[in-house]
Design a protein around this motif. Sequence first.
Motif, PDB file in Angstrom:
ATOM      1  N   ARG A  59      -4.489  11.773 -10.068  1.00  0.00           N
ATOM      2  CA  ARG A  59      -4.546  10.468  -9.403  1.00  0.00           C
ATOM      3  C   ARG A  59      -5.544  10.515  -8.253  1.00  0.00           C
ATOM      4  NH1 ARG A  59       0.125   6.332  -8.683  1.00  0.00           N
ATOM      5  NH2 ARG A  59      -0.172   5.403  -6.657  1.00  0.00           N
ATOM      6  N   ASN A  63      -5.167   6.324  -3.564  1.00  0.00           N
ATOM      7  CA  ASN A  63      -4.138   5.425  -4.101  1.00  0.00           C
ATOM      8  C   ASN A  63      -2.769   5.858  -3.561  1.00  0.00           C
ATOM      9  OD1 ASN A  63      -2.836   3.482  -5.577  1.00  0.00           O
ATOM     10  ND2 ASN A  63      -3.344   4.324  -7.582  1.00  0.00           N
ATOM     11  N   THR A 119       0.394   1.173   6.732  1.00  0.00           N
ATOM     12  CA  THR A 119       1.616   0.668   6.104  1.00  0.00           C
ATOM     13  C   THR A 119       2.198   1.744   5.183  1.00  0.00           C
ATOM     14  OG1 THR A 119       0.239  -0.265   4.367  1.00  0.00           O
ATOM     15  CG2 THR A 119       0.907  -1.747   6.137  1.00  0.00           C
ATOM     16  N   PRO A 144       5.429   8.453  -7.694  1.00  0.00           N
ATOM     17  CA  PRO A 144       4.717   7.517  -8.576  1.00  0.00           C
ATOM     18  C   PRO A 144       5.200   7.719 -10.001  1.00  0.00           C
ATOM     19  CG  PRO A 144       3.351   9.431  -8.200  1.00  0.00           C
ATOM     20  CD  PRO A 144       4.629   9.658  -7.413  1.00  0.00           C
ATOM     21  N   ILE A 185       6.483  -5.199  -6.143  1.00  0.00           N
ATOM     22  CA  ILE A 185       6.033  -4.797  -4.794  1.00  0.00           C
ATOM     23  C   ILE A 185       5.688  -6.043  -3.986  1.00  0.00           C
ATOM     24  CG2 ILE A 185       4.404  -3.440  -3.424  1.00  0.00           C
ATOM     25  CD1 ILE A 185       3.796  -1.725  -5.822  1.00  0.00           C
ATOM     26  N   ARG A 198       2.676  -6.823  -6.751  1.00  0.00           N
ATOM     27  CA  ARG A 198       2.848  -6.466  -8.163  1.00  0.00           C
ATOM     28  C   ARG A 198       4.127  -7.135  -8.669  1.00  0.00           C
ATOM     29  NH1 ARG A 198       3.398  -0.175  -9.664  1.00  0.00           N
ATOM     30  NH2 ARG A 198       5.473  -0.374  -8.747  1.00  0.00           N
ATOM     31  N   GLU A 226      -5.776  -4.036  -2.064  1.00  0.00           N
ATOM     32  CA  GLU A 226      -5.482  -3.057  -1.016  1.00  0.00           C
ATOM     33  C   GLU A 226      -5.513  -1.637  -1.541  1.00  0.00           C
ATOM     34  OE1 GLU A 226      -2.635  -5.622   1.847  1.00  0.00           O
ATOM     35  OE2 GLU A 226      -1.717  -4.103   0.595  1.00  0.00           O
ATOM     36  N   ALA A 227      -5.273  -1.497  -2.823  1.00  0.00           N
ATOM     37  CA  ALA A 227      -5.183  -0.158  -3.384  1.00  0.00           C
ATOM     38  C   ALA A 227      -5.541  -0.229  -4.857  1.00  0.00           C
ATOM     39  CB  ALA A 227      -3.768   0.383  -3.209  1.00  0.00           C
TER      40      ALA A 227
HETATM   41  P1  AMP Z   1       2.927   3.731  -8.844  1.00  0.00           P
HETATM   42  O1  AMP Z   1       3.268   4.784  -7.868  1.00  0.00           O
HETATM   43  O2  AMP Z   1       2.070   4.200  -9.972  1.00  0.00           O
HETATM   44  O3  AMP Z   1       4.100   2.902  -9.273  1.00  0.00           O
HETATM   45  O4  AMP Z   1       2.033   2.730  -8.015  1.00  0.00           O
HETATM   46  C1  AMP Z   1       2.414   2.407  -6.704  1.00  0.00           C
HETATM   47  C2  AMP Z   1       1.725   1.164  -6.299  1.00  0.00           C
HETATM   48  O5  AMP Z   1       2.061   0.900  -4.939  1.00  0.00           O
HETATM   49  C3  AMP Z   1       0.225   1.252  -6.376  1.00  0.00           C
HETATM   50  O6  AMP Z   1      -0.259   0.068  -6.970  1.00  0.00           O
HETATM   51  C4  AMP Z   1      -0.197   1.333  -4.937  1.00  0.00           C
HETATM   52  O7  AMP Z   1      -1.455   0.759  -4.779  1.00  0.00           O
HETATM   53  C5  AMP Z   1       0.900   0.538  -4.234  1.00  0.00           C
HETATM   54  N1  AMP Z   1       1.088   0.918  -2.829  1.00  0.00           N
HETATM   55  C6  AMP Z   1       1.671   2.025  -2.365  1.00  0.00           C
HETATM   56  N2  AMP Z   1       1.624   2.070  -1.005  1.00  0.00           N
HETATM   57  C7  AMP Z   1       1.009   0.932  -0.619  1.00  0.00           C
HETATM   58  C8  AMP Z   1       0.645   0.385   0.640  1.00  0.00           C
HETATM   59  N3  AMP Z   1       0.917   1.003   1.798  1.00  0.00           N
HETATM   60  N4  AMP Z   1      -0.002  -0.801   0.655  1.00  0.00           N
HETATM   61  C9  AMP Z   1      -0.274  -1.454  -0.507  1.00  0.00           C
HETATM   62  N5  AMP Z   1       0.024  -0.975  -1.731  1.00  0.00           N
HETATM   63  C10 AMP Z   1       0.661   0.197  -1.787  1.00  0.00           C
END
Ligand code: AMP
Length: 318
Positions: A59, A63, A119, A144, A185, A198, A226-227
């Motif tokens: 990864r 991210n 954040t 994740p 999210i 999300r 943002e990511a």
């Molecule tokens: P996953 O861990 O594959 O389910 O993905 C986690 C998601 O949370 C990803 O899309 C990240 O971009 C998002 N994410 C995690 N922390 C943050 C944050 N501080 N701000 C915005 N998005 C976040």
Amino acid sequence: MTGASQPHVLAADAAGIAEAAQILRNGGIVAVPTETVYGLAARADSDQAVAEIFRAKGRPDFNPLIVHVADIDGARRLARFDASAELVAQAFWPGALTLVLPRLGGAALSSAVTAGLTTVALRSPSHPVMRAVLAAAGVPLAAPSANRSGALSPTSAVHVAASLGGNIDCIIDGGACEAGIESTIIAQRASGSWELLRPGPITEDQIARHVGALGDATSAGKGKIEAPGQLSGHYSPGKPLRLNAQSAQPDEFHIGFRDITGSENLSSTGDLALAAAQLYAVLHRAAASDKLRIAVAPIPDHGLGTAINERLRRAAAA
Ligand code: AMP
Ligand code: MG
């Protein structure tokens, strides 16, 4: 790390949970079932442990990861909770809702978890096995989805082993995941209002009943990315995927819905919760089939269908 060997599969019983917690406390990584998808867990307060997640998944390190906590108390130690954040957490935790909140300055979190952002994304999961692992480990766990970066998410221990195989030591086998898609999210803005980052198992309407209408950061032109997890080209089945397919070509694996039977049907009765729960398992089988391409029947774009369609659009763009 065990190299090319297959991971050790732990039973989802007291002994398996104790062994997983021990590995995690020692800075290792373990794949754990949750109510959304299988997560690849590591202690969130350790740079080294978190680095193992990024390495196993391949990864990109910009991210950020979701941090899993046992309860709101655990979350309050990591992020600032105002009255509105308290309200949503009380309403939906434990459960499939992730809150992106301002990180507390002194929070015991590896900066790799937040990818340097101010954040942090927090969730208190409801799955009894993940809850038991959190309790036994006694630390917040970054987790994740337990798949190679960009690939389909796993909803069974077999999916995890197929994707991460020799990159991880242990999987707890807790059977199939109930919700079957990643958590919803939402992020709180400086103004206190909320934005959907999300769509997921908990719908926008359900959240709006508690905090009013959400802003939408997922639709084109609105908000800012943002990511990278919010970009297209995620959830790739590794084959071309066509949406809104009433019928299929001979070289297509047809994923059906309701009265469109297809090669396999996500739900012949049009049950969106069942369709979400089956989505990744069916996509994994479509990917493993001898068909060169995948076609998916139209899925209604309301309720859980919104989250299903978002995953499918990104699978099609991958
Ligand atoms: P996953 O861990 O594959 O389910 O993905 C986690 C998601 O949370 C990803 O899309 C990240 O971009 C998002 N994410 C995690 N922390 C943050 C944050 N501080 N701000 C915005 N998005 C976040
Ligand atoms: Mg993922």
